[in-house]
Design an enzyme around this catalytic site. Structure first.
Site, PDB file in Angstrom:
ATOM      1  N   ARG A 258       0.852  -1.190   0.000  1.00 12.43           N
ATOM      2  CA  ARG A 258       0.000   0.000   0.000  1.00 12.43           C
ATOM      3  C   ARG A 258       0.889   1.241   0.000  1.00 12.43           C
ATOM      4  NH1 ARG A 258      -3.224  -2.918  -1.574  1.00 12.43           N
ATOM      5  NH2 ARG A 258      -5.291  -3.458  -0.746  1.00 12.43           N
ATOM      6  N   GLU A 284       1.040   6.704  -2.899  1.00  9.30           N
ATOM      7  CA  GLU A 284       0.074   7.588  -2.247  1.00  9.30           C
ATOM      8  C   GLU A 284       0.308   9.001  -2.753  1.00  9.30           C
ATOM      9  OE1 GLU A 284      -1.572   7.960   2.252  1.00  9.30           O
ATOM     10  OE2 GLU A 284       0.478   8.699   1.949  1.00  9.30           O
ATOM     11  N   HIS A 305      -0.665  -0.656 -10.465  1.00 10.38           N
ATOM     12  CA  HIS A 305      -1.378  -1.646  -9.649  1.00 10.38           C
ATOM     13  C   HIS A 305      -1.607  -2.935 -10.441  1.00 10.38           C
ATOM     14  CE1 HIS A 305      -4.480  -1.828  -6.110  1.00 10.38           C
ATOM     15  NE2 HIS A 305      -3.824  -2.958  -6.250  1.00 10.38           N
TER      16      HIS A 305
END
Length: 347
Positions: A258, A284, A305
């Site tokens: 993440r 992020e 991703h």
């Protein structure tokens, strides 16, 4: 499997996912497999609980009868109000990884059984990670950029004197399903593997060929650091500026977990300076601003991703979920059941 000889029933099941997910995961041979084990209408799809719009024709009646929800990406949150519409619901079978997006406290309070195909989704993520580790230690991306720019022979021995995978050190942050799978894939190679996970048993890690150590020590010693920890309040910016500074010059950060695990501003500064390298499948924000330098740096591989299940790999997810649904129908326990207690420190 011997359980195929047992008496069978087909529990009433409702699909709960986005239309795009249904089209992707239940195409081809997997839909007949689902229909074989469940009483499911593939044309009825639960995508949300709208109070200002009527349901699809027949969906309300079907929800009232549903014993199982077969969920995927885009499943709406199953809160107490939603569960009121499914008084017969007994189980949630998720044909993807994390269930945190839709399985709420109300599900556990109802006593629902929950299963996830996270173990199946771990396979392609671990494969991507293995490729990233081997390629980055060989400086494949950088040498490809240099070759394209030169369009001429490159003095490899002079330009890349310290590349290669022989006796390099890989640090795994998080002994999760994916982290453990990566450890297994690394075993045939001449690599040292360090692992940081406060919940892992050092003996189990040693059996996987890895050495348990503190996070700061791992960062100092590793040529490649690969992130496999969950996104939790306590793991936000786990790698901040101070910790990134601990990594040796020329080390590589691989993030298939993440983006919130890393301070993006601090990482960008290190990468722009050229001190570190990175392979980033998560960032992020999830899509970086168009002006981010990370898109163009020769020491950064940025992917959208793609490490998780895609294309033909989706069949593995559905096959795992269908087998779980079949086990439920036969009165057998889930092989990949989700433990409520572990969700507080897992993905």
């Amino acid at each position: 499997m011997t359980h195929r000889l047992l008496p069978r029933r087909r529990p009433v099941t409702v699909l709960a996912m986005s239309p795009g997910t249904r089209a992707a995961v239940l195409s081809g041979r997997m839909l007949p497999e689902l229909l074989r084990v469940a009483d499911v209408d593939p044309d009825l799809l639960l995508t949300g609980f709208r109070h200002d719009e009527p349901d699809e024709p027949g969906l309300g009646r079907r929800l009232a009868q549903a014993e199982v929800l077969f969920t995927g990406w885009g499943c709406p949150p199953l809160d107490a109000e939603a569960l009121e519409r499914m008084p017969q619901l007994r189980a949630v079978v998720h044909a993807a990884g994390s269930v945190k997006h839709h399985v709420t406290e109300a599900c556990w309070e109802r006593g629902l059984l929950v299963s996830s195909a996270a173990a199946a989704n771990a396979v392609p993520v671990a494969e991507y990670t293995l490729a990233a580790i081997l390629f980055t230690n060989k400086r494949v991306l950088e040498s490809a950029h240099a070759y394209r720019a030169a369009r001429a022979p490159i003095d490899l021995l002079r330009r890349y004197p310290a590349v290669g995978n022989h006796h390099r050190t890989v640090g795994i942050v998080g002994a999760s399903l994916i982290g453990r799978r990566v450890m297994e894939l690394l075993r045939p190679f001449d690599l040292r593997v360090l692992v940081h996970d406060p919940y892992a048993d050092p003996g189990e890690l040693a059996a996987l060929g890895a050495e348990a150590c503190a996070l700061d020590e791992l960062l100092r010693r590793s040529d490649v650091v690969s992130l496999h920890a969950p996104a939790l309040p306590q793991t936000r910016h786990l790698l901040d500026a101070a910790r990134l500074a601990l990594m040796p010059d020329g080390a590589t950060l691989v993030n298939t977990a993440r983006g919130s695990l890393v301070d993006t501003v601090a990482l960008t500064e290190e990468l722009v300076a050229g001190r570190l390298h990175a392979v980033l499948d998560h960032t992020e924000p999830e899509v970086l601003p168009a002006g981010s330098p990370l898109y163009d740096l020769p020491n950064v591989l940025l992917t959208p991703h793609v490490a998780g299940s895609l294309g033909g790999e989706l069949d593995r997810l559905v096959a795992t979920a269908v087998e779980e649904l079949e086990r439920y129908a036969l009165g057998l326990g889930f092989r990949h059941g989700v433990d409520r207690g572990r969700l507080s420190y897992s993905a």
